[in-house]
Scaffold this motif. Structure first.
Motif, short mmCIF file in Angstrom:
data_model
loop_
_atom_site.label_atom_id
_atom_site.label_comp_id
_atom_site.label_asym_id
_atom_site.label_seq_id
_atom_site.Cartn_x
_atom_site.Cartn_y
_atom_site.Cartn_z
N ARG A 144 0.84 -1.21 0.00
CA ARG A 144 0.00 0.00 0.00
C ARG A 144 0.88 1.27 0.00
NH1 ARG A 144 -4.80 2.66 -1.02
NH2 ARG A 144 -5.37 4.01 0.71
N VAL A 145 1.95 1.26 0.77
CA VAL A 145 2.88 2.40 0.76
C VAL A 145 3.40 2.63 -0.65
CG1 VAL A 145 5.12 3.25 1.58
CG2 VAL A 145 3.56 2.09 3.17
N ALA A 146 3.84 1.56 -1.30
CA ALA A 146 4.37 1.69 -2.66
C ALA A 146 3.29 2.19 -3.62
CB ALA A 146 4.91 0.34 -3.13
N TYR A 147 2.08 1.71 -3.45
CA TYR A 147 0.97 2.12 -4.32
C TYR A 147 0.72 3.63 -4.20
CZ TYR A 147 -3.89 2.69 -5.87
OH TYR A 147 -5.04 3.13 -6.47
N LEU A 148 0.67 4.12 -2.98
CA LEU A 148 0.44 5.57 -2.79
C LEU A 148 1.53 6.38 -3.49
CD1 LEU A 148 -0.63 5.83 0.98
CD2 LEU A 148 -2.10 5.72 -1.03
N ILE A 149 2.77 5.96 -3.33
CA ILE A 149 3.87 6.68 -3.96
C ILE A 149 3.73 6.66 -5.47
CG2 ILE A 149 6.38 6.69 -4.31
CD1 ILE A 149 6.59 5.48 -1.45
N GLU A 150 3.44 5.50 -6.02
CA GLU A 150 3.34 5.37 -7.48
C GLU A 150 2.22 6.22 -8.05
OE1 GLU A 150 2.90 1.19 -7.62
OE2 GLU A 150 5.07 0.78 -7.55
N ARG A 151 1.17 6.48 -7.29
CA ARG A 151 0.05 7.28 -7.80
C ARG A 151 0.41 8.76 -7.95
NH1 ARG A 151 -3.43 4.46 -10.50
NH2 ARG A 151 -5.00 6.09 -10.25
N THR A 152 1.53 9.18 -7.38
CA THR A 152 1.96 10.58 -7.55
C THR A 152 2.63 10.82 -8.90
OG1 THR A 152 4.14 10.26 -6.49
CG2 THR A 152 2.29 10.82 -5.04
N HIS A 153 2.77 9.79 -9.70
CA HIS A 153 3.41 9.95 -11.00
C HIS A 153 2.64 10.91 -11.89
CE1 HIS A 153 5.77 9.00 -14.53
NE2 HIS A 153 4.68 8.73 -15.20
N ASP A 154 1.32 10.89 -11.78
CA ASP A 154 0.49 11.78 -12.60
C ASP A 154 -0.76 12.15 -11.81
OD1 ASP A 154 -1.02 13.14 -14.43
OD2 ASP A 154 -1.09 11.54 -15.93
N HIS A 155 -0.76 13.36 -11.27
CA HIS A 155 -1.88 13.80 -10.44
C HIS A 155 -3.15 14.03 -11.25
CE1 HIS A 155 -0.10 14.44 -6.41
NE2 HIS A 155 1.03 14.60 -7.08
N THR A 156 -3.04 14.08 -12.55
CA THR A 156 -4.24 14.34 -13.36
C THR A 156 -4.97 13.05 -13.75
OG1 THR A 156 -3.07 14.28 -15.49
CG2 THR A 156 -3.12 16.39 -14.31
N GLN A 157 -4.38 11.90 -13.45
CA GLN A 157 -5.03 10.64 -13.80
C GLN A 157 -6.26 10.40 -12.92
OE1 GLN A 157 -2.64 7.12 -12.76
NE2 GLN A 157 -1.49 8.41 -11.35
N ALA A 158 -7.18 9.58 -13.38
CA ALA A 158 -8.36 9.24 -12.59
C ALA A 158 -7.91 8.50 -11.33
CB ALA A 158 -9.30 8.37 -13.42
N GLN A 159 -8.58 8.80 -10.22
CA GLN A 159 -8.25 8.17 -8.95
C GLN A 159 -9.47 7.47 -8.38
OE1 GLN A 159 -5.20 8.14 -8.16
NE2 GLN A 159 -4.29 9.91 -9.19
N PRO A 160 -9.27 6.42 -7.59
CA PRO A 160 -10.41 5.75 -6.94
C PRO A 160 -11.17 6.74 -6.05
CG PRO A 160 -8.41 4.44 -6.74
CD PRO A 160 -7.99 5.77 -7.28
N PRO A 161 -12.44 7.00 -6.29
CA PRO A 161 -13.14 8.06 -5.56
C PRO A 161 -13.38 7.77 -4.09
CG PRO A 161 -14.67 6.82 -6.93
CD PRO A 161 -13.29 6.34 -7.30
#
Length: 210
Positions: free
Chosen positions: A101-118
């Motif tokens: 989960r830690v790694a997942y959160l970090i990886e999601r910062t690659h593109d802040h404009t991408q769709a995110q789980p609401p």
């Protein structure tokens, strides 16, 4: 100290805790860094301590490691930062699912404009906190913009201008910069003003000098 308070409960090896902290501090204090520094990490930790999170330890670990690797000319910073976090956590008692989960959160910062789980409240908070500088008062935003430019100082203006404009335009085209209700209400309008002002500056004479 924040790092000790966070990691001592699941990392019994105090020497490893200390060694990784020193490596992180050296990374964030590298001379080529101007915005992605310990001050940025501290600001995000401050925000994390002011809200109720579902898994605060995981979010705080993601904060510590999310910019651990930062090379302005590379596109794999987030993946490498996540790998560093996972390597550290390999020696911890943290559950494997929480390590991932830690790694997942970090990886999601690659593109802040991408769709995110609401419905992923911790992720949305983390991403919003990481972007919060965009909605800062105008003088602080301009200082941030100048700091980012200095991190790309090896890139000449003739290349930096169109690249930065593309980034700014992509962010302005995003329906919502901030996904949490609180930060959307507080920061969305000012962030869009700041981004638009920087875009116009790069299409004109460049950033105002501080």
């Amino acid at each position: 100290m924040r790092w000790e308070q966070l990691t001592s409960s699941f990392m019994p090896d105090s020497q490893r805790r200390t060694e990784v902290l020193h490596k992180l501090m050296a990374a964030y204090q590298a001379p080529e860094r101007h915005y992605h520094t310990l001050a940025h990490i501290g600001a995000l930790l401050n925000r994390a301590e002011q809200v109720q999170l579902l898994d605060p330890d995981v979010v705080k670990l993601a904060i510590w490691f999310h910019d651990a690797v930062y090379n302005a000319l590379k596109s794999d910073n987030e993946a490498r930062s996540a790998a560093w976090a996972l390597d550290f956590l390999t020696y911890s008692t943290l559950e494997p699912s929480r390590c991932r989960r830690v790694a997942y959160l970090i990886e999601r910062t690659h593109d802040h404009t991408q769709a995110q789980p609401p419905d992923d409240a911790d992720l949305l908070f983390f991403l919003d906190a990481d972007l919060s500088i965009l909605g800062a008062p105008e003088p602080d935003y301009w200082e941030y913009a100048r700091q980012v430019r200095r991190e790309y100082r090896v890139v000449p203006d003739v290349l930096y201008r169109p690249g930065r404009c593309k980034v700014l335009e992509k962010m302005l085209a995003t329906p919502k910069l901030f996904r949490t209700a609180e930060m959307h209400e507080k920061l969305e309008a000012s962030a869009r003003r700041n981004l638009q002002a920087e875009l116009q500056a790069w299409k004109g004479t460049g950033l105002p000098q501080g």
